[in-house]
Design a protein around this motif. Structure first.
Motif, PDB file in Angstrom:
ATOM      1  N   LYS B 123      -6.378 -26.642  15.722  1.00  0.00           N
ATOM      2  CA  LYS B 123      -5.989 -26.963  14.415  1.00  0.00           C
ATOM      3  C   LYS B 123      -7.039 -27.816  13.785  1.00  0.00           C
ATOM      4  O   LYS B 123      -7.621 -27.686  12.799  1.00  0.00           O
ATOM      5  N   ASN B 441       4.455 -23.393  16.632  1.00  0.00           N
ATOM      6  CA  ASN B 441       3.325 -22.596  16.418  1.00  0.00           C
ATOM      7  C   ASN B 441       3.936 -21.190  16.208  1.00  0.00           C
ATOM      8  O   ASN B 441       4.337 -20.359  17.099  1.00  0.00           O
ATOM      9  N   SER B 443       2.257 -18.287  14.831  1.00  0.00           N
ATOM     10  CA  SER B 443       1.271 -17.666  14.512  1.00  0.00           C
ATOM     11  C   SER B 443       1.056 -16.327  15.357  1.00  0.00           C
ATOM     12  O   SER B 443       0.230 -15.638  15.418  1.00  0.00           O
ATOM     13  N   CYS B 444       2.331 -15.611  15.315  1.00  0.00           N
ATOM     14  CA  CYS B 444       2.595 -14.333  16.041  1.00  0.00           C
ATOM     15  C   CYS B 444       1.752 -14.297  17.603  1.00  0.00           C
ATOM     16  O   CYS B 444       1.980 -15.047  18.158  1.00  0.00           O
ATOM     17  N   LYS B 446      -1.312 -15.325  18.587  1.00  0.00           N
ATOM     18  CA  LYS B 446      -2.060 -16.465  18.898  1.00  0.00           C
ATOM     19  C   LYS B 446      -0.779 -17.508  19.454  1.00  0.00           C
ATOM     20  O   LYS B 446      -1.421 -18.361  19.769  1.00  0.00           O
ATOM     21  N   CYS B 453       6.585 -15.326  14.827  1.00  0.00           N
ATOM     22  CA  CYS B 453       6.098 -15.053  13.867  1.00  0.00           C
ATOM     23  C   CYS B 453       6.588 -15.365  12.351  1.00  0.00           C
ATOM     24  O   CYS B 453       7.654 -14.844  12.067  1.00  0.00           O
ATOM     25  N   ALA B 455       5.108 -16.567   8.629  1.00  0.00           N
ATOM     26  CA  ALA B 455       3.866 -17.028   7.511  1.00  0.00           C
ATOM     27  C   ALA B 455       4.307 -18.438   6.958  1.00  0.00           C
ATOM     28  O   ALA B 455       3.552 -19.283   6.904  1.00  0.00           O
ATOM     29  N   GLU B 458       3.986 -21.365   9.171  1.00  0.00           N
ATOM     30  CA  GLU B 458       2.369 -21.686   9.473  1.00  0.00           C
ATOM     31  C   GLU B 458       1.861 -22.427   8.246  1.00  0.00           C
ATOM     32  O   GLU B 458       0.985 -23.168   8.364  1.00  0.00           O
ATOM     33  N   ASP B 462       0.239 -25.962   8.294  1.00  0.00           N
ATOM     34  CA  ASP B 462      -0.921 -26.403   7.551  1.00  0.00           C
ATOM     35  C   ASP B 462      -0.958 -27.443   6.744  1.00  0.00           C
ATOM     36  O   ASP B 462      -1.785 -28.440   6.460  1.00  0.00           O
TER      37      ASP B 462
END
Lengths: 308, 524, 313
Positions: B123, B441, B443-444, B446, B453, B455, B458, B462
C-alpha cells in the motif's frame, strides 16, 4: 531361516479339535474367562452408554472446564427447567463430561480393535493364500510385503493417516496396513507346509477343486493361529490409536476414543490428572484383557506353544 | 550386538573428550511458541520468525511503549514543507555482523524487498514516487501524495517488520528465502549451532551501538545484558513447564493457559504481561463459494456467535481475556464500538431469520480445525456448537495445522478440497488500523485467503492511507467498522493475553508487541 | 559365509526399491501441498505456484521420481523443502540422540529381561513366575507416553533425580549424557523388557525339558551352570530374534519418546517432516529406516550360527 520361528509352529498342528471339547476347555481356562468377560463388559458399556447416566459426549460447556470429579452443574433445558448433573469423572478442557466420553470412547476404541483385527486378518489371509498357493503370485506379493514390513509401522501409519481426511476410516486403514505383512507371512507359511502333507497331496492328485481344497484342508489349519494373531493385533491397535492421537493425527477430538481423551488430557497431567487417568486405566485394563484372551487362546488352541 | 558395541565405542571415545566445555556465564534458555524453521522475516509472516528478526536485525524506526514512532537506526530526518520529501540520516557507528558499516544503499534495498512482500508495504509503495541513497548515510524518499503511512510503515512492529539487511541480502528475490543471516541487530545468529527442530542460538553482538535513550517498547537503546540466548524446541507444553519449574530453562514465551495454575503456585517462577494489546482470535469465511458468498449468511454468523464462549474455551482464566468488539483493538487509539450493537451476542433467532431470508439450504459448512496447535484447537468445537444453534449445519474437518494452511489456499468448491470457514489468531499489533489489518483487505483476488471483495471498503482503506490527521483517521476507522457490519470480511472472536513465564531471576523483560531479549538480565 | 552375506545384501536391493516406490507414491497422493505450507501465511496463488515450480512439484510424477531416484543413486539424498539444508546433513545431526536412546534402551531391556525370563522359567509355575508374566503383560498394555509421564512425575518432579527433558551430546561430557538418557531409555525399555522376558522364559522352558539338560542334571552339574551355560545358550536363537525384531520396531517408540523428552533425534525429525509435508526428507528417512531394518534382519540371521552351530549358511 525365518525371522518368526514361533509363528511357523502352528502349521504342524492338526485341524481344530471338535468344537465341544474346545469350548469347554476355553471356558475352563480362567485367563480366557477373565479376559473375555472384561471385554464383554466393555462392549456392553459401549453399546448401552446412552442409558448409563451419560451426557452427549461432544457437548461442550466453556464455562465449566477442567472441573474435578464429582463437580455438580445445573443444566438448563430450553423449556426453562433445570436439572443438576454430577460429573462423576470431572470435565475436560472444553467442559465435556469425562465419564460420558470414557463410556462412549469404548465404542470407538473397541470398534477400532475389532475392525483392525478383522480387516488385517481378512486381507492378510487372502494375500497369504494367493501367495502360498499360486506360485507366480508368490514372488510379487512377498516382495511387496517385504517392502511394507521394512517400513517402520508407526511411520507408515503416520503417512497413511495424512493420506486421507483425518477420521475413523483413515486411522483404521493406517493401523491395518502395517499389520498385513505379518499375517500374510503367517498364512503363506502354513499353506506351504500343509501342501506337503500326504492327505493334501492326495486330495490334489484326486483332482479336488481349488475352492474345496482351500475350504476343506487349508483354511481350517489357519484358523487357530489367525485367531491368536488377531487378538494381539487388536491389542496393539488400541495402543497405536492412542499414539496417533498423542502425535496429533488421530481421530478428531470431537469423537471420543480413549486414545484421544488421553492425548487431550496429557498436557494437563499435573494440574488435572483425571482427564488422562480414567481413560488410561480403562485402556490399560482393556488391552490387558485382550492380551490375556490371546494368551489363553493360544494355550488352549495350540498346546505346543504354551507359555509363549 | 552391533548397538552395544557402538555404545562402548562412544563411551571410550568420550573419555578423551571429557574436558568440560565452559558455558558462558549469562546464557538464557527460552522455549518460544514454535521452532525456528524458516529464517526470512520478510518472506514469511510467522511470528516466530519476526521474533528471530528482532534478535539479529535492526529497524529504521520503532514504536515505543506509548505506541509513538521513534527513530531507531535513523539519527535524524527532515520533511519538506509540502510533506512529500523525506530525508533520513543514519546513526554513526552502525555495523553489520561481518564488521562492514551499514549504508543508506542497504536500507533502500531492504525497504524495497519488504514493501514487495508486506501488505502495508505494498500500500505504501502506491504513494512512493522514488527512493534513493544520497550518500553513505543519507537517503531520500519522495512521495506522490501525502500519507502518514511512511513513518508508521517503517516502524511497523509486527509481521512483516521492515528489518534492515545488507544490500547483497536484500537484493534476493522477495519470493525466495534468504540464506545469508547477516544483520546489524543486537544479537548474532550462530549459524553453526542452528538445528531446526532442536535449537537456535544467538550471541551478543559486541560491536552493537545502542541508542542513548533508555529502552521503551521496541524503541530506545537496545542494551544486551546476556552473552548467549538459546531458543529450545520443546513441543510438549507440560514438559516445557516442568523444565521451567525445575530450572532447566529460564523462560517460556507462551505457556499453555491450563498450566498457569502450576506456574502461579511456584515461588521460583513469575508471569510477565509484556504485551498490553495482546492477541485477537479471528474467524475467516471464504467469500468465493456458497454459502458465504452471500453477505446475509455472513451477517447471520455475526449474530449467532459470541466472544466469551470462545475465550472461555481457549483461555479460561478471565485475567487473560477480554471480549472486544473493536476491530482495531481495545486499548488502541482507533478502538470504537460503533456499528457493533446487537452483534456477537448469540442472538440465535436473528441468525436463523437472516439465514431464512438468505435462502440458506442447510448445506453443511466445512469448518477447518487444527488439532496440533493448542491455542487454536478449542475454537472449532465452540464455533460448531454456536453456529448450529444459530441455524447453520457445520461439518468440522480436523487435521494438522499445516494441512489447514495448504487447504485454505484453495479456491475450489468444498467437495473438491475447498473450505468455508477457518479460525486463526494474530497479535493485536498487526491490526491496529484498516490498512494494516490483512483480513480487512477486500481487493477480491489480491486479498489473502477468503478473497473478500468490496469496492467501498477498499475506497475507505485508501482514504485512511491518505489521511494524516489523527481525528479524521478515527472517523474513517469508524466508517470502516460500519461498512464491516454489512460486508463482514471476517469476525473477531475476542482479545486475549499470553504472559511470559520466567524464572524469578530474569528481569528487564520489555513491554512491547513482540518478545525481545535486549534489556533482559539474568541475575545470579 | 561371505557369499551368503553378499547374496542377502543383493536381495535387499529390490526390497528397498519397493519401499522407495511405495513411499514416493504415498506421499504424492497426500492432499497436503508442501508449496502452500512453504509459501507462508498470506501467499497468493501465484506465489504458491512459483514455489511449486522451484521445488519441481509441477513436473509429472514419473519425472519427479526419476530425478529423485537418479540423485539417490549418486548418493545424493536431496535438500529438505522446509529446513533448507541438505538432508544428509540433517540426518547426520540427528543420529547421535536416536542411536544413543536405542542402544541404551536395548541394553536396559536385555539386562533386565533375560535374567527375569530365565528365573521365571526355572521357577516355572511359582508366584515369582506369575508376577514376572503378569507384569510383562502389563508392560504391553500401557501406551509409551503414559509410562514416560509417570516416570517423569516420580523421578524428576517428585524425587528430582533426573532432568525433566532434553538431551546432552556425548561430546559435552559423559556424566550429563548418561544422566539425561536414563529416563527416556527406561521409558522405552518397558515394552521390550516385557517382550524379551516372555520369549526368554518360553524358550528356556522348552530347553529345560530336553534330554541333554536332564543328562546334565543327572551328572550332578551345578544348577546355575546348567541354566546359564546349557539352557540359555540353546534358547538363544528365539531370544536373539526377538531382540532383533525389537530393535527394528524401536523406531516407533522412539518417535513418541523423543517427543515426550524433547530429544532432537530422528523420530522427531520424521514427525516434523511429515507434518510439514517435507517430501524429500520423509522419503530419505523412511528409506534409511528400511535399510536399517534389512541390515538388522541380516545380522540376526548371522548371529544364529554363532549360537547354534547346526545352522550354516
Amino acid at each position: 531361516m525365518s525371522a518368526e520361528p514361533t509363528l511357523l509352529a502352528p502349521a504342524a498342528a492338526a485341524p481344530l479339535p471338535p468344537g465341544r471339547t474346545l469350548a469347554a476347555r476355553l471356558v475352563r481356562n480362567p485367563v480366557v474367562a477373565i479376559g473375555a468377560g472384561f471385554l464383554l463388559l466393555m462392549a456392553l458399556i459401549g453399546i448401552f452408554a446412552p442409558f448409563l447416566g451419560t451426557l452427549d459426549p461432544t457437548a461442550i460447556n466453556p464455562a465449566t472446564r477442567n472441573r474435578p470429579p464429582g463437580f455438580e452443574r445445573t443444566i438448563r433445558a430450553e423449556d426453562g427447567t433445570a436439572t443438576t448433573y454430577r460429573h462423576r469423572l470431572g470435565t475436560d478442557t472444553l467442559g465435556r463430561d469425562v465419564y460420558s466420553r470414557v463410556l462412549y470412547g469404548a465404542r470407538v476404541s473397541l470398534l477400532i480393535a475389532v475392525s483392525v483385527a478383522t480387516l488385517s486378518l481378512a486381507i492378510g489371509l487372502l494375500l497369504g493364500l494367493l501367495a502360498g498357493y499360486i506360485r507366480p503370485l508368490d514372488g510379487p506379493i512377498m516382495r511387496l510385503m517385504d517392502g511394507l514390513m521394512a517400513i517402520p509401522g508407526i511411520l507408515l501409519a503416520i503417512a497413511v493417516v495424512s493420506l486421507f481426511r483425518a477420521g475413523l476410516p483413515a486411522v483404521i486403514a493406517a493401523i491395518v496396513v502395517p499389520e498385513i505383512p505379518r499375517v500374510v507371512r503367517l498364512v503363506r507359511s502354513i499353506v506351504l507346509s500343509v501342501r506337503e502333507e500326504p492327505y493334501v497331496e492326495a486330495a490334489i492328485m484326486a483332482g479336488t477343486r481349488l475352492p474345496l481344497l482351500m475350504a476343506r484342508h487349508i483354511l481350517p489349519n489357519t484358523i487357530a493361529p489367525l485367531i491368536v494373531q488377531g487378538t494381539f493385533i487388536a491389542a496393539s491397535a488400541i495402543l497405536v490409536e492412542a499414539v496417533l492421537s498423542f502425535l496429533g493425527i488421530g481421530i478428531p477430538p470431537e469423537t471420543p476414543s480413549w486414545g484421544n481423551i488421553m492425548a487431550e488430557g496429557r498436557n494437563l497431567f499435573r494440574v488435572y490428572p483425571h482427564t488422562i487417568l480414567y481413560p488410561g486405566i480403562v485402556l490399560g485394563l482393556t488391552v490387558l484383557a485382550v492380551n490375556m484372551l490371546g494368551d489363553g487362546l493360544r494355550d488352549t488352541l495350540d498346546p505346543k506353544m504354551t507359555g509363549r | 550386538m552391533a548397538f552395544r558395541r557402538s555404545v562402548l565405542g562412544l563411551v571410550a571415545a568420550s573419555a578423551a573428550l571429557l574436558a568440560p566445555v565452559g558455558a558462558p556465564a549469562q546464557t538464557l534458555k527460552a522455549v518460544m511458541h514454535s521452532d525456528v524453521k524458516i529464517v526470512d522475516p520478510i518472506w514469511t509472516t510467522a511470528y516466530i520468525v519476526r521474533n528471530h528478526g528482532y534478535m539479529i536485525y535492526d529497524t529504521l524506526f520503532a514504536l515505543d511503549a506509548k505506541g509513538e514512532v521513534k527513530p531507531q537506526m535513523v539519527d535524524t530526518y527532515t520533511v519538506s514543507p509540502d510533506t512529500l520529501t523525506y530525508t533520513f540520516t543514519l546513526r554513526d557507528g552502525l555495523l553489520w555482523h561481518d564488521g562492514k558499516p551499514v549504508t543508506a544503499e542497504d536500507c533502500v534495498a531492504s525497504i524495497k524487498r519488504w514493501a514487495a512482500r508486506d501488505s502495508l508495504g505494498q500500500k505504501l509503495m502506491t504513494f512512493v514516487e522514488g527512493m534513493s541513497a544520497d550518500d553513505a548515510k543519507r537517503f531520500t524518499v519522495k512521495l506522490k501524495s501525502p500519507t502518514g503511512l511512511l513513518l508508521f510503515g517503517l516502524a511497523k512492529p509486527s509481521s512483516n517488520v521492515p528489518f534492515m539487511m545488507p544490500k547483497r541480502v536484500a537484493e534476493t528475490d522477495p519470493n525466495q528465502q534468504i540464506s545469508d543471516f547477516t544483520g546489524s541487530g543486537p544479537f548474532v545468529m550462530k549459524t553453526d549451532e542452528w538445528k531446526p527442530g532442536d535449537r537456535i542460538v544467538y550471541t551478543k553482538f559486541k560491536d552493537y551501538k545502542p541508542r542513548p535513550e533508555p529502552a521503551s517498547g521496541l524503541a530506545g537503546g537496545k542494551v544486551v545484558k546476556l552473552d548467549r540466548v538459546e531458543w529450545l524446541a520443546i513441543s510438549d507444553q507440560q514438559q516445557a513447564v516442568n523444565a521451567l519449574l525445575a530450572g532447566e530453562i529460564d523462560l517460556i514465551e507462551q505457556p499453555a493457559y491450563d498450566l498457569i495454575p502450576l506456574l502461579k503456585g511456584d515461588d521460583g517462577v513469575k508471569l510477565v504481561d509484556y504485551n498490553p494489546l495482546g492477541f485477537q482470535y479471528a474467524m475467516r469465511p471464504n467469500h468465493l463459494i456458497k454459502p458465504f458468498d452471500n453477505p446475509k449468511v455472513r451477517q447471520a454468523m455475526t449474530y449467532a456467535l459470541n466472544q466469551t464462549d470462545f475465550l472461555q474455551a481457549v483461555v479460561g482464566d478471565p485475567d487473560y481475556y477480554k471480549p472486544c468488539k473493536a476491530l482495531f483493538v481495545c486499548g488502541s487509539p482507533l478502538a470504537t464500538d460503533k456499528g457493533m450493537d446487537g452483534l456477537l451476542e448469540s442472538n440465535f433467532a436473528k441468525s436463523k431469520q437472516l439465514l431464512k431470508e438468505a435462502g440458506y439450504d442447510g448445506t453443511p459448512i466445512v469448518l477447518l480445525q487444527s488439532t496440533d496447535l493448542q491455542t487454536l484447537t478449542n475454537l472449532g468445537p465452540v464455533a460448531k456448537q454456536l453456529l448450529e444453534k444459530g441455524g447453520f449445519k457445520v461439518d468440522m474437518q480436523s487435521s494438522d495445522w499445516q494441512t489447514v494452511v495448504s487447504r485454505r489456499a484453495r479456491k475450489d468448491p468444498v467437495d473438491k478440497g475447498g473450505w468455508n470457514l477457518m479460525n486463526t489468531s494474530w497479535v493485536s499489533a498487526d491490526i491496529l488500523n484498516p490498512v494494516m489489518s490483512s483480513f480487512m483487505n477486500m481487493s477480491c483476488d489480491k486479498a489473502p485467503f477468503g478473497w473478500p471483495c468490496d469496492a467501498e471498503m477498499e475506497k475507505l482503506r485508501d482514504d485512511f492511507a491518505r489521511e494524516v490527521d489523527p481525528g479524521k483517521q478515527k472517523a474513517i476507522a469508524e466508517a470502516v467498522q460500519v461498512r464491516w457490519r454489512e460486508v463482514v470480511p471476517y469476525i473477531p472472536l475476542g482479545q486475549f493475553y499470553i504472559p511470559i513465564a520466567a524464572r524469578k531471576n530474569i528481569t528487564g523483560i520489555l513491554t512491547a508487541a513482540a518478545p525481545v531479549f535486549w534489556n533482559v538480565e539474568k541475575k545470579k | 559365509m561371505a557369499g551368503y552375506v553378499l547374496r542377502r545384501l543383493l536381495a535387499a536391493i529390490p526390497v528397498l526399491a519397493i519401499v522407495a516406490v511405495l513411499v514416493f507414491l504415498m506421499l504424492r497422493l497426500t492432499p497436503g501441498d508442501p508449496a502452500a505450507v512453504i509459501a507462508g501465511d498470506n501467499a497468493s496463488s501465484e506465489q504458491i505456484a512459483l514455489v511449486r515450480r522451484t521445488l519441481g512439484l509441477d513436473q509429472s510424477l514419473p519425472a519427479q521420481f526419476a530425478i529423485w531416484a537418479g540423485n539417490l543413486l549418486h548418493g545424493n539424498l536431496g535438500e529438505s523443502f522446509f529446513f533448507k539444508k541438505s538432508i544428509g546433513e540433517l540426518i547426520l545431526g540427528r543420529i547421535e540422540p536416536t542411536l544413543s536412546l536405542a542402544a541404551a534402551t536395548m541394553l536396559i531391556a536385555v539386562c533386565v529381561a533375560i535374567p527375569l525370563g530365565v528365573v521365571a522359567a526355572y521357577r516355572h509355575g511359582s508366584w515369582l513366575d506369575r508376577i514376572v508374566m503378569g507384569v510383562s503383560v502389563l508392560g504391553f498394555s500401557v501406551p509409551v507416553f503414559v509410562i514416560g509421564y509417570l516416570l517423569i512425575y516420580v523421578f524428576s518432579i517428585t524425587l528430582g533425580w533426573f532432568p525433566v527433558q532434553g538431551y546432552q551430546p556425548l561430546a559435552d561430557g559423559l556424566g550429563g549424557y548418561l544422566h539425561r538418557l536414563v529416563l527416556p531409555a527406561t521409558t522405552l525399555s518397558v515394552v521390550y523388557i516385557a517382550l524379551i522376558a516372555r520369549m526368554t522364559r518360553a524358550s528356556v522352558l522348552e530347553v529345560l525339558n530336553e534330554d541333554y539338560i536332564r543328562t546334565a542334571r543327572a551328572k550332578g552339574q551345578v544348577e546355575r551352570k546348567i541354566l546359564f551355560r546349557h539352557a540359555l545358550k540353546n534358547a538363544a536363537v528365539p531370544i536373539v530374534t526377538v531382540v532383533g525384531i525389537g530393535i527394528a520396531l524401536l523406531i516407533g517408540g522412539v518417535v513418541v519418546t523423543e517427543s515426550v523428552f524433547a530429544i532432537p533425534g530422528l523420530g522427531r525429525l520424521t514427525v516434523d517432516a511429515v507434518l510439514a509435508r517435507d517430501y524429500p526428507t520423509i522419503q530419505a528417512l523412511i528409506l534409511m529406516f528400511s535399510g536399517v531394518y534389512v541390515l538388522i534382519n541380516l545380522l540376526i540371521d548371522l548371529t544364529y550360527s554363532l549360537f547354534d552351530p547346526r545352522i550354516r549358511h
